[in-house]
Enzyme design. Sequence first.
Site, mmCIF file in Angstrom:
data_model
loop_
_atom_site.group_PDB
_atom_site.id
_atom_site.type_symbol
_atom_site.label_atom_id
_atom_site.label_comp_id
_atom_site.label_asym_id
_atom_site.label_seq_id
_atom_site.Cartn_x
_atom_site.Cartn_y
_atom_site.Cartn_z
ATOM 1 N N ASP A 61 7.483 2.967 -2.488
ATOM 2 C CA ASP A 61 6.092 2.664 -2.114
ATOM 3 C C ASP A 61 5.577 3.673 -1.086
ATOM 4 O OD1 ASP A 61 7.522 1.760 0.065
ATOM 5 O OD2 ASP A 61 6.540 -0.206 0.158
ATOM 6 N N SER A 62 6.435 4.611 -0.677
ATOM 7 C CA SER A 62 5.965 5.744 0.136
ATOM 8 C C SER A 62 4.914 6.543 -0.634
ATOM 9 C CB SER A 62 7.130 6.661 0.528
ATOM 10 O OG SER A 62 7.840 7.091 -0.612
ATOM 11 N N ASP A 79 10.144 0.269 -6.210
ATOM 12 C CA ASP A 79 9.931 -0.539 -5.013
ATOM 13 C C ASP A 79 8.980 -1.689 -5.293
ATOM 14 O OD1 ASP A 79 11.203 -0.024 -2.624
ATOM 15 O OD2 ASP A 79 9.841 1.587 -2.032
ATOM 16 N N LYS A 115 13.658 -2.484 -5.775
ATOM 17 C CA LYS A 115 14.109 -2.466 -4.368
ATOM 18 C C LYS A 115 13.161 -3.326 -3.557
ATOM 19 C CE LYS A 115 13.641 1.291 -1.487
ATOM 20 N NZ LYS A 115 12.751 0.742 -0.435
ATOM 21 N N GLU A 138 12.531 -4.882 0.694
ATOM 22 C CA GLU A 138 12.897 -4.704 2.099
ATOM 23 C C GLU A 138 13.266 -6.045 2.732
ATOM 24 O OE1 GLU A 138 9.842 -2.595 4.249
ATOM 25 O OE2 GLU A 138 9.859 -0.921 2.835
ATOM 26 N N GLU A 149 17.726 2.674 6.525
ATOM 27 C CA GLU A 149 16.779 3.690 7.022
ATOM 28 C C GLU A 149 16.720 3.667 8.551
ATOM 29 O OE1 GLU A 149 12.917 3.627 5.163
ATOM 30 O OE2 GLU A 149 12.114 5.122 6.562
#
Length: 279
Positions: free
Chosen positions: A49-50, A88, A118, A120, A187
């Site tokens: 999602d970056s 993501d 993925k 978080e 991260e």
Amino acid sequence: MSTQTDTRRLTAVDIAKRKGGEKIVSLTAYHAHTAGIVDRYVDFILVGDSLGMVMHGLETTLPVTLEMMILQGRAVMRGSSRALVVVDMPFGSYEEGPEQAFRNAAHVLKNTGAGAIKLEGGVHMAGTVAFLVRRGIPVMGHVGLTPQSINTMGGFRVQGRGDEGQRMLEEDARAISDAGAFAIVMEGIVEPVARRITETVSTVTIGIGASPACDGQILVLEDMLGLNDWVPKFVKKFGSLREHIEGAVSGFADEVRAGTFPAQEHTYQPSAPKPPAKG
Ligand code: KIV
């Protein structure tokens, strides 16, 4: 130059088996053409999602939508054939509970063809991870500096510098590993904690700013290619794409203004006239 020659697409199970073995290599990609380039060199491609910040110029990843992830996930699947593709889950698409997470993760996998998602979060997301894995969705976790929590973390900060932070990080990673995640992105984590987690959990750990101790490494492609002027300390610029692009763009602009582009070889001419018919 190390390239991979397998023709079968790698799966989450293949990645999970690499614990403690050959280092796992990964990069992000958001487009078919960059996916096609990195596919031969990496084990998995993350459609992160970056992309909200890198492609769309957003300040954070928070506004990224499921539709944006699906669109780029499809492009990356079309451009690649060998690496596992992980997509993501964007902010707000999974945190309400396991049912919401399953609905949206299944939507992503059905509509992209990707092999895993993925998400978080640590201890508080473990129940959701277990729910998804039990229902056939391979999950990659993401702990430490979790950009979707920027508003509660108070900025992009390295995690695990104090004793309490270290204990919480280890609990987060253990919870996600025990819940059945096939891999965990770590991260912005200090080296001793990254090492301890990697040595004590059975799940492969993928570092980004988390030291060489991890089972594998990932970087954002545009950062390591040198497309951005500023990059965090943990990024090494393996290329200088910004300079190359500027050189090409300014060359084009100069030639158009000087009238030297397009030249004859770039210009179409009408067909040669047909010879007159005989008789
Ligand atoms: O979105 C992303 O690119 C990521 C990487 C930083 C791991 O999550």
